[in-house]
Design a protein around this motif. Structure first.
Motif, PDB file in Angstrom:
ATOM      1  N   ARG A 113      20.655 -30.628 116.506  1.00  0.00           N
ATOM      2  CA  ARG A 113      20.380 -31.613 115.451  1.00  0.00           C
ATOM      3  C   ARG A 113      21.684 -32.122 114.850  1.00  0.00           C
ATOM      4  O   ARG A 113      21.829 -33.303 114.548  1.00  0.00           O
ATOM      5  CB  ARG A 113      19.508 -30.966 114.375  1.00  0.00           C
ATOM      6  CG  ARG A 113      18.748 -31.950 113.548  1.00  0.00           C
ATOM      7  CD  ARG A 113      17.802 -31.265 112.610  1.00  0.00           C
ATOM      8  NE  ARG A 113      16.827 -30.469 113.346  1.00  0.00           N
ATOM      9  CZ  ARG A 113      16.085 -29.526 112.806  1.00  0.00           C
ATOM     10  NH1 ARG A 113      16.199 -29.242 111.526  1.00  0.00           N
ATOM     11  NH2 ARG A 113      15.214 -28.856 113.518  1.00  0.00           N
ATOM     12  N   ARG A 114      22.655 -31.215 114.703  1.00  0.00           N
ATOM     13  CA  ARG A 114      23.970 -31.626 114.183  1.00  0.00           C
ATOM     14  C   ARG A 114      24.676 -32.579 115.147  1.00  0.00           C
ATOM     15  O   ARG A 114      25.322 -33.539 114.727  1.00  0.00           O
ATOM     16  CB  ARG A 114      24.828 -30.400 113.910  1.00  0.00           C
ATOM     17  CG  ARG A 114      24.388 -29.643 112.693  1.00  0.00           C
ATOM     18  CD  ARG A 114      25.356 -28.541 112.352  1.00  0.00           C
ATOM     19  NE  ARG A 114      24.907 -27.878 111.143  1.00  0.00           N
ATOM     20  CZ  ARG A 114      24.944 -26.580 110.951  1.00  0.00           C
ATOM     21  NH1 ARG A 114      25.444 -25.799 111.882  1.00  0.00           N
ATOM     22  NH2 ARG A 114      24.510 -26.059 109.827  1.00  0.00           N
ATOM     23  N   LEU A 115      24.556 -32.311 116.440  1.00  0.00           N
ATOM     24  CA  LEU A 115      25.153 -33.195 117.436  1.00  0.00           C
ATOM     25  C   LEU A 115      24.492 -34.579 117.403  1.00  0.00           C
ATOM     26  O   LEU A 115      25.170 -35.601 117.456  1.00  0.00           O
ATOM     27  CB  LEU A 115      25.026 -32.585 118.834  1.00  0.00           C
ATOM     28  CG  LEU A 115      25.804 -31.289 119.080  1.00  0.00           C
ATOM     29  CD1 LEU A 115      25.450 -30.721 120.444  1.00  0.00           C
ATOM     30  CD2 LEU A 115      27.288 -31.538 118.974  1.00  0.00           C
ATOM     31  N   LEU A 116      23.172 -34.594 117.292  1.00  0.00           N
ATOM     32  CA  LEU A 116      22.462 -35.874 117.204  1.00  0.00           C
ATOM     33  C   LEU A 116      22.836 -36.620 115.930  1.00  0.00           C
ATOM     34  O   LEU A 116      22.966 -37.849 115.934  1.00  0.00           O
ATOM     35  CB  LEU A 116      20.951 -35.643 117.262  1.00  0.00           C
ATOM     36  CG  LEU A 116      20.407 -35.216 118.623  1.00  0.00           C
ATOM     37  CD1 LEU A 116      18.951 -34.776 118.505  1.00  0.00           C
ATOM     38  CD2 LEU A 116      20.548 -36.334 119.627  1.00  0.00           C
ATOM     39  N   ALA A 117      23.053 -35.884 114.849  1.00  0.00           N
ATOM     40  CA  ALA A 117      23.488 -36.522 113.599  1.00  0.00           C
ATOM     41  C   ALA A 117      24.878 -37.115 113.758  1.00  0.00           C
ATOM     42  O   ALA A 117      25.172 -38.180 113.214  1.00  0.00           O
ATOM     43  CB  ALA A 117      23.462 -35.510 112.454  1.00  0.00           C
ATOM     44  N   GLY A 118      25.744 -36.443 114.516  1.00  0.00           N
ATOM     45  CA  GLY A 118      27.078 -36.981 114.792  1.00  0.00           C
ATOM     46  C   GLY A 118      26.998 -38.296 115.559  1.00  0.00           C
ATOM     47  O   GLY A 118      27.725 -39.247 115.252  1.00  0.00           O
ATOM     48  N   LEU A 119      26.099 -38.351 116.538  1.00  0.00           N
ATOM     49  CA  LEU A 119      25.904 -39.608 117.270  1.00  0.00           C
ATOM     50  C   LEU A 119      25.358 -40.695 116.348  1.00  0.00           C
ATOM     51  O   LEU A 119      25.795 -41.843 116.393  1.00  0.00           O
ATOM     52  CB  LEU A 119      24.942 -39.399 118.440  1.00  0.00           C
ATOM     53  CG  LEU A 119      25.479 -38.662 119.660  1.00  0.00           C
ATOM     54  CD1 LEU A 119      24.371 -38.463 120.690  1.00  0.00           C
ATOM     55  CD2 LEU A 119      26.633 -39.416 120.273  1.00  0.00           C
ATOM     56  N   ALA A 120      24.416 -40.324 115.497  1.00  0.00           N
ATOM     57  CA  ALA A 120      23.832 -41.298 114.570  1.00  0.00           C
ATOM     58  C   ALA A 120      24.866 -41.790 113.569  1.00  0.00           C
ATOM     59  O   ALA A 120      24.863 -42.964 113.192  1.00  0.00           O
ATOM     60  CB  ALA A 120      22.638 -40.681 113.845  1.00  0.00           C
ATOM     61  N   ASP A 121      25.763 -40.914 113.150  1.00  0.00           N
ATOM     62  CA  ASP A 121      26.819 -41.318 112.216  1.00  0.00           C
ATOM     63  C   ASP A 121      27.834 -42.250 112.871  1.00  0.00           C
ATOM     64  O   ASP A 121      28.433 -43.090 112.209  1.00  0.00           O
ATOM     65  CB  ASP A 121      27.549 -40.090 111.661  1.00  0.00           C
ATOM     66  CG  ASP A 121      26.714 -39.323 110.655  1.00  0.00           C
ATOM     67  OD1 ASP A 121      25.732 -39.892 110.133  1.00  0.00           O
ATOM     68  OD2 ASP A 121      27.048 -38.156 110.384  1.00  0.00           O
ATOM     69  N   ALA A 122      28.046 -42.095 114.169  1.00  0.00           N
ATOM     70  CA  ALA A 122      29.011 -42.944 114.879  1.00  0.00           C
ATOM     71  C   ALA A 122      28.463 -44.343 115.144  1.00  0.00           C
ATOM     72  O   ALA A 122      29.229 -45.305 115.225  1.00  0.00           O
ATOM     73  CB  ALA A 122      29.411 -42.288 116.199  1.00  0.00           C
ATOM     74  N   ALA A 123      27.157 -44.464 115.260  1.00  0.00           N
ATOM     75  CA  ALA A 123      26.549 -45.747 115.620  1.00  0.00           C
ATOM     76  C   ALA A 123      26.900 -46.881 114.659  1.00  0.00           C
ATOM     77  O   ALA A 123      27.257 -47.970 115.116  1.00  0.00           O
ATOM     78  CB  ALA A 123      25.042 -45.597 115.761  1.00  0.00           C
ATOM     79  N   PRO A 124      26.835 -46.690 113.328  1.00  0.00           N
ATOM     80  CA  PRO A 124      27.188 -47.814 112.442  1.00  0.00           C
ATOM     81  C   PRO A 124      28.648 -48.256 112.576  1.00  0.00           C
ATOM     82  O   PRO A 124      28.936 -49.456 112.524  1.00  0.00           O
ATOM     83  CB  PRO A 124      26.913 -47.279 111.037  1.00  0.00           C
ATOM     84  CG  PRO A 124      25.961 -46.166 111.216  1.00  0.00           C
ATOM     85  CD  PRO A 124      26.275 -45.580 112.565  1.00  0.00           C
ATOM     86  N   ALA A 125      29.552 -47.322 112.769  1.00  0.00           N
ATOM     87  CA  ALA A 125      30.967 -47.689 112.916  1.00  0.00           C
ATOM     88  C   ALA A 125      31.179 -48.485 114.205  1.00  0.00           C
ATOM     89  O   ALA A 125      31.932 -49.468 114.217  1.00  0.00           O
ATOM     90  CB  ALA A 125      31.845 -46.437 112.904  1.00  0.00           C
TER      91      ALA A 125
END
Length: 183
Positions: A69-81
């Motif tokens: 879940r933390r890894l998926l959150a990292g991907l989700a956090d990168a998407a807007p940038a």
């Protein structure tokens, strides 16, 4: 079934974003519309790949445990940038292909800079610089170098962590609030 998202996935994406950002021109003379379209295509590819990996993992019936879940959150956090960098490069392409378009001039119609290719290259280079900053921040976040992603102004984004709980709970808070002033 093994997960399609791992820390190696995040590391590989971070490396690719860093490589792409390093390939961006640093001076207006280096701006090339063909390379700009290649950069836009690469960013769109990385964003599509990121979304595909996330969708692939969430489409399974198996539960998503905390480390994943933390890894998926990292991907989700990168998407807007990545999306913001893609938007900046698309605006840069508009300036490069259509010359100067209303960028900060109140009297655009009568400006001598209206169709100046040199000015368009300067603006494109500025957009590249801003996109580079977004991609670098996204790569740092994917690697875990940075605790938070940065907003458009470069300031750290507000923390999403909750403050520590108040000891004693609601009753202790009410007691302190209604206590005499001299205590």
């Amino acid at each position: 079934m093994t997960s399609s998202v791992s820390s190696a996935t995040l590391g590989a994406l971070a490396r690719r974003l860093d490589e792409l950002a390093a390939d961006f021109p640093t001076s207006p003379a280096d701006v090339d519309p063909v390379a700009l379209t290649d950069h836009i295509c690469m960013l769109a590819h990385h964003l599509d790949h990121l979304a595909g990996r996330t969708q692939e993992r969430l489409a399974t019936t198996q539960p998503v445990h905390l480390p994943e879940r933390r890894l998926l959150a990292g991907l989700a956090d990168a998407a807007p940038a990545i999306t913001e960098a893609l938007h900046l490069l698309a605006k840069a392409l508009a300036h490069t292909t259509h010359a100067f378009r209303k960028e900060g001039l109140p009297s655009f119609e009568t400006s001598h800079l209206r169709n100046d290719p040199a000015t368009a290259r300067i603006i494109t280079c500025q957009k590249y610089t801003a996109a580079r900053a977004r991609l670098t921040a996204a790569a740092q976040g994917l690697r875990g170098d940075s605790a938070t992603f940065h907003d458009r102004t470069g300031r750290p984004a507000p923390s999403t962590q909750l403050p520590p709980p108040v000891v004693g709970g609601r009753a202790a808070h009410a007691a302190r609030r209604h206590a005499p002033a001299g205590r």
